[in-house]
Design a protein around this motif. Structure first.
Motif, PDB file in Angstrom:
ATOM      1  N   PHE A  30     -32.570 -74.127   3.548  1.00  0.00           N
ATOM      2  CA  PHE A  30     -33.025 -72.885   2.672  1.00  0.00           C
ATOM      3  C   PHE A  30     -34.589 -73.216   2.424  1.00  0.00           C
TER       4      PHE A  30
ATOM      5  N   GLN B  78     -35.222 -71.433   6.221  1.00  0.00           N
ATOM      6  CA  GLN B  78     -35.790 -69.970   6.382  1.00  0.00           C
ATOM      7  C   GLN B  78     -36.717 -69.434   5.893  1.00  0.00           C
ATOM      8  N   MET B  79     -36.840 -70.219   4.232  1.00  0.00           N
ATOM      9  CA  MET B  79     -37.539 -69.821   3.774  1.00  0.00           C
ATOM     10  C   MET B  79     -39.736 -69.824   4.711  1.00  0.00           C
ATOM     11  N   LEU B  80     -39.440 -70.867   5.841  1.00  0.00           N
ATOM     12  CA  LEU B  80     -40.467 -70.953   6.831  1.00  0.00           C
ATOM     13  C   LEU B  80     -40.475 -69.992   7.882  1.00  0.00           C
ATOM     14  N   THR B  81     -39.109 -69.914   7.944  1.00  0.00           N
ATOM     15  CA  THR B  81     -39.763 -69.112   9.026  1.00  0.00           C
ATOM     16  C   THR B  81     -39.584 -67.231   9.201  1.00  0.00           C
ATOM     17  N   LEU B  82     -39.472 -67.068   7.031  1.00  0.00           N
ATOM     18  CA  LEU B  82     -40.131 -66.603   6.820  1.00  0.00           C
ATOM     19  C   LEU B  82     -41.031 -65.694   6.551  1.00  0.00           C
ATOM     20  N   GLY B  83     -41.840 -66.766   7.140  1.00  0.00           N
ATOM     21  CA  GLY B  83     -43.951 -66.499   6.915  1.00  0.00           C
ATOM     22  C   GLY B  83     -43.460 -66.737   6.136  1.00  0.00           C
ATOM     23  N   ALA B  84     -43.213 -67.768   4.727  1.00  0.00           N
ATOM     24  CA  ALA B  84     -43.541 -68.509   4.058  1.00  0.00           C
ATOM     25  C   ALA B  84     -44.289 -70.060   4.523  1.00  0.00           C
ATOM     26  N   SER B  85     -45.530 -70.161   3.403  1.00  0.00           N
ATOM     27  CA  SER B  85     -46.352 -71.486   3.814  1.00  0.00           C
ATOM     28  C   SER B  85     -45.783 -72.203   3.159  1.00  0.00           C
TER      29      SER B  85
ATOM     30  N   GLN C 100     -45.329 -71.567  -0.851  1.00  0.00           N
ATOM     31  CA  GLN C 100     -44.623 -70.380  -1.219  1.00  0.00           C
ATOM     32  C   GLN C 100     -43.222 -70.908  -0.936  1.00  0.00           C
TER      33      GLN C 100
ATOM     34  N   ALA D  56     -39.233 -71.737  16.591  1.00  0.00           N
ATOM     35  CA  ALA D  56     -39.472 -70.707  15.509  1.00  0.00           C
ATOM     36  C   ALA D  56     -39.987 -71.735  15.283  1.00  0.00           C
TER      37      ALA D  56
ATOM     38  N   ARG E 216     -45.985 -67.712  13.699  1.00  0.00           N
ATOM     39  CA  ARG E 216     -44.162 -67.888  12.406  1.00  0.00           C
ATOM     40  C   ARG E 216     -44.079 -66.200  11.775  1.00  0.00           C
ATOM     41  N   ARG E 217     -45.243 -66.070  11.165  1.00  0.00           N
ATOM     42  CA  ARG E 217     -45.636 -64.854  10.324  1.00  0.00           C
ATOM     43  C   ARG E 217     -45.269 -63.399  11.456  1.00  0.00           C
TER      44      ARG E 217
ATOM     45  N   SER F 232     -38.717 -63.548  13.711  1.00  0.00           N
ATOM     46  CA  SER F 232     -38.095 -63.925  12.434  1.00  0.00           C
ATOM     47  C   SER F 232     -36.765 -64.993  12.882  1.00  0.00           C
ATOM     48  N   TYR F 233     -36.152 -65.650  12.031  1.00  0.00           N
ATOM     49  CA  TYR F 233     -35.038 -66.250  12.696  1.00  0.00           C
ATOM     50  C   TYR F 233     -34.296 -66.077  11.786  1.00  0.00           C
TER      51      TYR F 233
ATOM     52  N   PHE G 259     -30.498 -67.388  10.383  1.00  0.00           N
ATOM     53  CA  PHE G 259     -29.987 -68.455  10.429  1.00  0.00           C
ATOM     54  C   PHE G 259     -28.311 -67.922  11.071  1.00  0.00           C
TER      55      PHE G 259
ATOM     56  N   TYR H  63     -29.542 -67.188   4.823  1.00  0.00           N
ATOM     57  CA  TYR H  63     -29.819 -68.162   3.119  1.00  0.00           C
ATOM     58  C   TYR H  63     -30.219 -67.086   2.218  1.00  0.00           C
ATOM     59  N   LEU H  64     -29.662 -66.421   1.690  1.00  0.00           N
ATOM     60  CA  LEU H  64     -29.773 -65.260   0.694  1.00  0.00           C
ATOM     61  C   LEU H  64     -30.903 -66.517  -0.957  1.00  0.00           C
TER      62      LEU H  64
ATOM     63  N   LEU I 168     -38.537 -60.042   0.488  1.00  0.00           N
ATOM     64  CA  LEU I 168     -39.042 -61.363   0.513  1.00  0.00           C
ATOM     65  C   LEU I 168     -40.280 -61.706   1.550  1.00  0.00           C
ATOM     66  N   PRO I 169     -40.119 -60.864   3.155  1.00  0.00           N
ATOM     67  CA  PRO I 169     -40.813 -61.443   3.914  1.00  0.00           C
ATOM     68  C   PRO I 169     -42.454 -61.157   3.747  1.00  0.00           C
TER      69      PRO I 169
ATOM     70  N   LYS J  77     -43.481 -60.086   0.398  1.00  0.00           N
ATOM     71  CA  LYS J  77     -44.031 -60.753  -0.351  1.00  0.00           C
ATOM     72  C   LYS J  77     -44.859 -61.798   0.058  1.00  0.00           C
ATOM     73  N   PHE J  78     -43.908 -63.276   1.128  1.00  0.00           N
ATOM     74  CA  PHE J  78     -44.811 -64.341   1.135  1.00  0.00           C
ATOM     75  C   PHE J  78     -46.347 -63.391   2.177  1.00  0.00           C
TER      76      PHE J  78
ATOM     77  N   ARG K 176     -33.467 -58.153   6.113  1.00  0.00           N
ATOM     78  CA  ARG K 176     -35.107 -59.236   6.493  1.00  0.00           C
ATOM     79  C   ARG K 176     -35.338 -59.856   7.348  1.00  0.00           C
ATOM     80  N   ALA K 177     -34.637 -59.515   8.256  1.00  0.00           N
ATOM     81  CA  ALA K 177     -35.743 -60.156   9.692  1.00  0.00           C
ATOM     82  C   ALA K 177     -36.217 -59.242   9.489  1.00  0.00           C
TER      83      ALA K 177
END
Lengths: 233, 352
Positions: free
Chosen positions: A130, A133-140, A143, B48, B75-76, B79-80, B82, B86-87, B98-99, B101-102, B143-144
């Motif tokens: 999890f 996954q957050m890191l790969t969505l662009g989170a620091s 975050q 990734a 990374r930004r 997208s990955y 899995f 993982y929601l 969410l992405p 927001k990040f 999301r991706a």
């Protein structure tokens, strides 16, 4: 058995009488415990979470140390804090011995491992992917960690409840570090010990009831929040 | 888009990934296929930036991906997805956003667009924990794509879905990828998924890249016995080339002489590869363009998807794909004497 019932009766009337000294003891107990819990949450939650998600050498040893810290004997903590805060001690310059600040410091040392250990365990129960996954969505990193904490918020709340419980009911450390000085460092637990030693069982029972009542109300509020969140999931 | 060179990566388990070079061009859809433990997911994790490499070079979108300062910005830009979605414990709309927001962005329009595109608008206020597996996968894909990534990494994203849902999602995803021109790396064990989405395939086994080519090339001309084995070539016979006349090779294999179109020299040791769907079964010798006719005895007739697969004993084991209609019309059953035929162009030779 009579003296118990008499003690309960007198205790209840003492609560109802609005005794100023009792209320100052209650106020100090709550303020020191709330501050210590808040500080322990601020230190313990990130610490436990970071230990859980990061890979580093001797991780298992660090986790063992945190787990050991969850069972620290309060009297030993009190003794060590007193030695550190005493005039000749390394932190004597702070002048915190026999002050609420010193008592809070001892309580932080007791509650932080409890909150860190429970946070660590809660974070480890979350699938490590999890976080990735957050890191790969662009989170620091921060975050991603916050997103994980949001996922385990119910367990974090349980850690807060446990941390608060460990400090509000603690007596050994605050007695040693605070010295149970009237109007300065006297809290509910130290008052109960003192009144019991003096044979004032009615006052001790009254204080005991107040302590139990307060602990129950605070835990009730926290549990209510926790269960509300659990219901929405 | 991606330039990987001289990768030599070791996991603490002792598994090693060694890839000389792998380049992916902008807009390409590359599917990495291979059996379990081939290192496909590890490779995707490297792309990734979840696994740090110590040897070799990795350039993504023209930037050095080994440079820590580039990590978050790269990374930004990707997208990955899995294999398990993982929601977050939140609404579908918030999960899709969410992405954004990040990245400190608020774009309700884009979120709504993604919900629409992945057909989950009706679920926008539902908690992600209340969704079916197929719906969770759609949310994960929406999301991706919400940040318009230039590169999308998909790690067996459809593996836990039933066939009907998988087919629908793949169909929708193919349109979205093509429309956006996104570069996609899809890791899968399912050749059907790979063929449905990919322009090119890369076959991996035991941490090595065995072959990288278009789907037709990989399936018709596997470069090695391992690739042939993985892509469903069931008859792989060791043999020796005895003659070559204008690339029509005679090969001694399994005690028979087979004719195969290939560029081999007499004396070469080869594997003769024949796919089941290229073998024809008849009760009498077939006249026509097929150069290989073998008398055979049926050993087994088993269902194989919508068709049947017949195991034949021709002195060596040969598999043939037959339709239900053929099984009934020819009365195919174990013990029956038949003829097996295949064209010289249908077989493929791999040098040993």
């Amino acid at each position: 058995m009579n003296f118990i019932f008499e003690g309960l009766q007198k205790g209840c009337s003492l609560i109802g009488s609005g005794d100023a000294e009792i209320y100052s003891v209650v106020k100090l107990s709550l303020s020191v415990s709330f501050f210590a819990t808040a500080a322990s949450v601020l230190i313990g939650v990130p610490l436990g979470s970071l230990i859980a998600v990061k890979k580093f050498p001797l991780k298992k040893l660090v986790i063992s140390l945190v787990n050991t810290g969850m069972g620290l004997p309060p009297v030993v903590v009190g003794l060590l804090v007193m030695l550190f805060l005493s005039r000749s001690g390394p932190m004597g310059f702070l002048g915190w011995l026999y002050t609420p600040a010193g008592m809070a410091l001892a309580q932080i040392i007791i509650a932080t491992p409890v909150i860190a250990g429970l946070s660590l365990s809660a974070m480890q129960s979350l699938d490590p992917k999890f976080y990735l996954q957050m890191l790969t969505l662009g989170a620091s990193s921060t975050q991603a960690l916050l997103a994980c904490l949001k996922e385990i918020r119910l367990s974090i709340l349980a850690a807060v409840i446990a941390g608060f419980g460990s400090v509000i009911s603690e007596v050994g450390a605050v007695m040693i570090v605070g010295g149970n000085i009237r109007h300065q460092t006297r809290v509910l637990t130290t008052s109960i010990v003192m009144e019991t030693h003096m044979g004032n069982f009615d006052t001790a029972i009254a204080l005991g009831l107040i302590l139990l009542g307060l602990t129950f109300l605070i835990n009730l509020a926290l549990t209510f929040i926790q269960q509300q969140k659990a219901r929405t999931q | 888009m991606i330039k990987l060179g001289n990768l030599d990566f070791q996991l603490s388990s002792g598994f090693s990934l060694e890839i000389g070079a792998l380049n992916v061009r902008e807009g390409e859809v590359l599917s990495i296929i291979g059996p379990n433990g081939a290192g496909k997911t590890t490779l995707l994790n490297i792309f990734a930036l979840l696994q740090e490499i110590r040897t070799g070079s990795l350039e993504i979108m023209g930037r050095d991906a080994r440079e820590p300062a580039n990590k978050i910005s790269l990374r930004r830009a990707m997208s990955y997805v899995f294999s398990r979605p993982y929601l977050a414990d939140d609404t579908v709309a918030n999960n899709v956003a969410l992405p954004l927001k990040f990245r400190g962005l608020r774009d309700a329009g884009r979120t709504a667009e993604m919900l629409e595109l992945f057909k989950i608008t009706g679920l926008r206020d539902r908690n992600a924990n209340q969704l079916s597996q197929g719906e969770r996968h759609r949310v994960s894909l929406a999301r991706a794509f919400v940040t318009r990534p230039r590169l999308v990494l998909l790690d067996e994203p459809f593996s836990s879905l039933d066939a009907r849902v998988r087919e629908t999602i793949i169909c929708d995803l193919r349109k979205i990828i093509r429309a956006a021109g996104t570069t996609v790396l899809l890791v899968t064990q399912d050749q059907g998924e790979a063929l449905a989405l990919a322009d090119t395939l890369a076959v991996m086994k035991a941490g090595r890249l065995l072959q990288r080519a278009g789907p037709a090339e990989i399936f018709a001309r596997p470069a090695s016995k391992d690739v042939a084995d993985f892509v469903g070539v069931e008859t792989i016979l060791p043999g020796t080339v005895t003659k070559n006349e204008d690339n029509l090779c005679s090969v001694e294999a399994g005690g028979k002489t087979l004719e195969v179109i290939a560029d081999c020299a007499p004396g070469d040791g080869v594997y003769v590869c024949v796919r089941p769907e290229h073998v024809s079964v008849s009760r009498t010798p077939e006249a026509g363009s097929m150069r290989n006719h073998l008398s055979a005895k049926i050993v087994s007739v088993e269902p194989w998807g919508l068709e049947y697969k017949a195991g034949l004993d021709c002195g060596f084991s040969l598999m043939a794909a037959v339709t239900k209609q053929s099984v009934d019309a020819l009365g195919l059953k174990p013990g029956l004497e038949v003829f097996a035929s295949f064209k010289a162009t249908a077989a493929h030779l791999i040098k040993r």
